[in-house]
Design a protein around this motif. Structure first.
Motif, PDB file in Angstrom:
ATOM      1  N   THR A 309      -3.588 -21.689  -2.032  1.00 16.88           N
ATOM      2  CA  THR A 309      -2.647 -20.667  -1.545  1.00 16.88           C
ATOM      3  C   THR A 309      -1.513 -21.357  -0.792  1.00 16.88           C
ATOM      4  OG1 THR A 309      -4.014 -20.468   0.403  1.00 16.88           O
ATOM      5  CG2 THR A 309      -4.361 -18.816  -1.315  1.00 16.88           C
ATOM      6  N   CYS A 336      -2.845 -19.410  -6.967  1.00 22.36           N
ATOM      7  CA  CYS A 336      -2.501 -18.404  -5.956  1.00 22.36           C
ATOM      8  C   CYS A 336      -1.388 -18.887  -5.024  1.00 22.36           C
ATOM      9  CB  CYS A 336      -3.753 -18.088  -5.114  1.00 22.36           C
ATOM     10  SG  CYS A 336      -5.115 -17.468  -6.102  1.00 22.36           S
ATOM     11  N   THR A 338       2.143 -19.613  -3.272  1.00 22.05           N
ATOM     12  CA  THR A 338       3.363 -18.807  -3.182  1.00 22.05           C
ATOM     13  C   THR A 338       4.566 -19.608  -3.679  1.00 22.05           C
ATOM     14  OG1 THR A 338       3.476 -19.496  -0.875  1.00 22.05           O
ATOM     15  CG2 THR A 338       2.677 -17.259  -1.320  1.00 22.05           C
ATOM     16  N   SER A 365       8.966 -20.243  -7.449  1.00 22.29           N
ATOM     17  CA  SER A 365       8.173 -19.250  -6.736  1.00 22.29           C
ATOM     18  C   SER A 365       8.434 -17.867  -7.321  1.00 22.29           C
ATOM     19  CB  SER A 365       8.546 -19.248  -5.251  1.00 22.29           C
ATOM     20  OG  SER A 365       7.889 -18.164  -4.617  1.00 22.29           O
ATOM     21  N   THR A 367       7.773 -15.207  -5.402  1.00 25.56           N
ATOM     22  CA  THR A 367       7.990 -14.306  -4.255  1.00 25.56           C
ATOM     23  C   THR A 367       9.023 -14.828  -3.250  1.00 25.56           C
ATOM     24  OG1 THR A 367       6.102 -15.381  -3.218  1.00 25.56           O
ATOM     25  CG2 THR A 367       5.677 -13.263  -4.302  1.00 25.56           C
TER      26      THR A 367
END
Ligand SMILES: [Zn+2]
Length: 412
Positions: A309, A336, A338, A365, A367
């Protein structure tokens, strides 16, 4: 057109004496007129003669038609019935009234004459066989002829063979000055309606065309005529060709290159095309295999990092920019994380622990707007680059630790 010009009367005069009748300064040059016209002025698609008048270099020669009118006629008379003014642009002033020895740059003249005669033969043959007209003719490094109809490469190769047959049969080239009545009875090529003196050039029976240019005296002097290319142009075609030494030099250059390729590939010159096709096919298959192996590698890598993450920093050896992008894309979609940064060492001898190293990077990315962070990131890693808000790419020079730190600080 001055019928009395030396280049018409005594075609192969290379040197002559002429008196200066006027000399006027203009734009760091001098415009000189002579009582004898021996330098061919630019015209009929042919470039001007160059050479020397005394110590002065001839930079350009232009013809200026005399307009109607008593003053002009008087001027024409005074100049020995020259119906045109021939302006010689020279690099230094010359004394009016003095006679100078003039030398024509003969290599240049002969190159122009060979090209011009070669052009006539090709144009004449195309006209005779297909009825198309030469509608544009340019001589520079390479000669071009524009025809008002379509010609295929095969048709032009046939014309080329016929043209070289005319050369090898070494026929005489003649200039004719027919009267108006005679002209009406002769079938000749011409680009426009003509009035006044008309000069017809007969290329040994292969072509008869109205022309003001200089020509060789026998077709054999042209040397080889080689067509180089054909391209569509204004509803017809533009043909590029070389004549004489231009064609020979081109052949030498291309043959040398073919021999070098043959040595490099260890393939006989005339087998290179076939062998290259096979090599290209093998290379395509290799590319396909590499991309398949890469795809499996990206899958395995993503599998091993799938629970990662936050910011993911990945280092890859031996990957080009396209592969770095694909790797980044794969990790973005299948982990997972970002933000994913994939870094490739530019120098295969360096490693992650080498200290300062040169890197290519791709950061992506789904996001985080990575483009808005690119400037701050580049400042920290001594880098440059940018892109879209989903993905940026660039290069930088720094240690791995600096990279990792910058990623975590800026790309959060
Ligand atoms: Zn011509």
């Amino acid at each position: 057109m001055d019928k009395n010009a030396l280049y018409y009367q005594v075609p192969y005069v290379k040197e002559f004496d002429a008196a200066v009748t006027s000399c006027e300064p203009k734009d760091n040059r001098y415009i000189v007129e002579l009582d004898t016209h021996g330098f061919y002025p630019e015209g009929g698609g042919q470039a001007a003669d160059l050479g020397t008048i005394g110590e002065a270099s001839v930079i350009d020669v232009q013809e200026q038609a005399l307009k109607d009118g008593a003053a002009e006629e008087k001027l024409a008379d005074e100049r020995g019935n020259h119906l045109v003014r021939v302006l010689h642009f020279v690099d230094r002033p010359l004394e009016v009234g003095r006679t100078y020895h003039c030398r024509i740059d003969w290599e240049r003249r002969m190159r122009n004459s060979r090209n011009h005669s070669g052009e006539h033969i090709v144009s004449g043959l195309v006209h005779e066989k297909y009825g198309y007209n030469n509608v544009g003719f340019h001589m520079s490094d390479v000669m071009t002829i524009d025809f008002d109809g379509m010609l295929t490469w095969e048709q032009l190769m046939e014309i080329e063979t016929l043209a070289n047959q005319v050369v090898l049969s070494n026929r005489p080239v003649k200039a004719l000055w027919p009267t108006e009545e005679e002209l009406n009875t002769i079938d000749y090529r011409s680009k426009k309606a003509l009035s006044g003196d008309v000069r017809l050039v007969d290329l040994g029976g292969a072509d008869l065309c109205a022309c003001c240019g200089t020509h060789v005296m026998t077709t054999g002097e042209i040397g080889i005529i080689k067509i180089l290319s054909v391209l569509g142009h204004k509803g017809g075609v533009r043909v590029e060709l070389f004549c004489g030494f231009d064609a020979l030099r081109d052949y030498q250059k291309k043959h040398d290159q073919l021999l070098n390729l043959s040595r490099l590939l260890s393939i006989a010159p005339l087998e290179i095309e076939e062998a290259l096709k096979q090599l290209m096919e093998q290379s395509r298959q290799k590319d396909y295999r590499i991309s398949e192996i890469n795809r499996r590698y990206f899958e395995l890598k993503a599998e091993s990092l799938k629970n990662h993450t936050g910011v993911l920093v990945d280092v890859e050896d031996d990957m080009n920019n396209v592969e770095l992008r694909k790797c980044c894309d794969h990790l973005m979609k299948n982990t997972c994380a970002t933000v994913v940064g994939v870094f490739g060492l530019k120098d295969v001898k360096q490693s992650k622990d080498s200290g300062d190293a040169a890197w290519n990077y791709v950061i992506g990315s789904g996001t985080v707007d990575v483009r808005s962070r690119a400037k701050d990131f580049n400042a920290l890693v001594n880098g440059r680059g940018g892109g879209q808000k989903e993905m940026i790419q660039g290069s930088c020079v720094c240690s791995y630790d600096t990279l990792e730190k910058a990623m975590k600080e800026v790309m959060r």
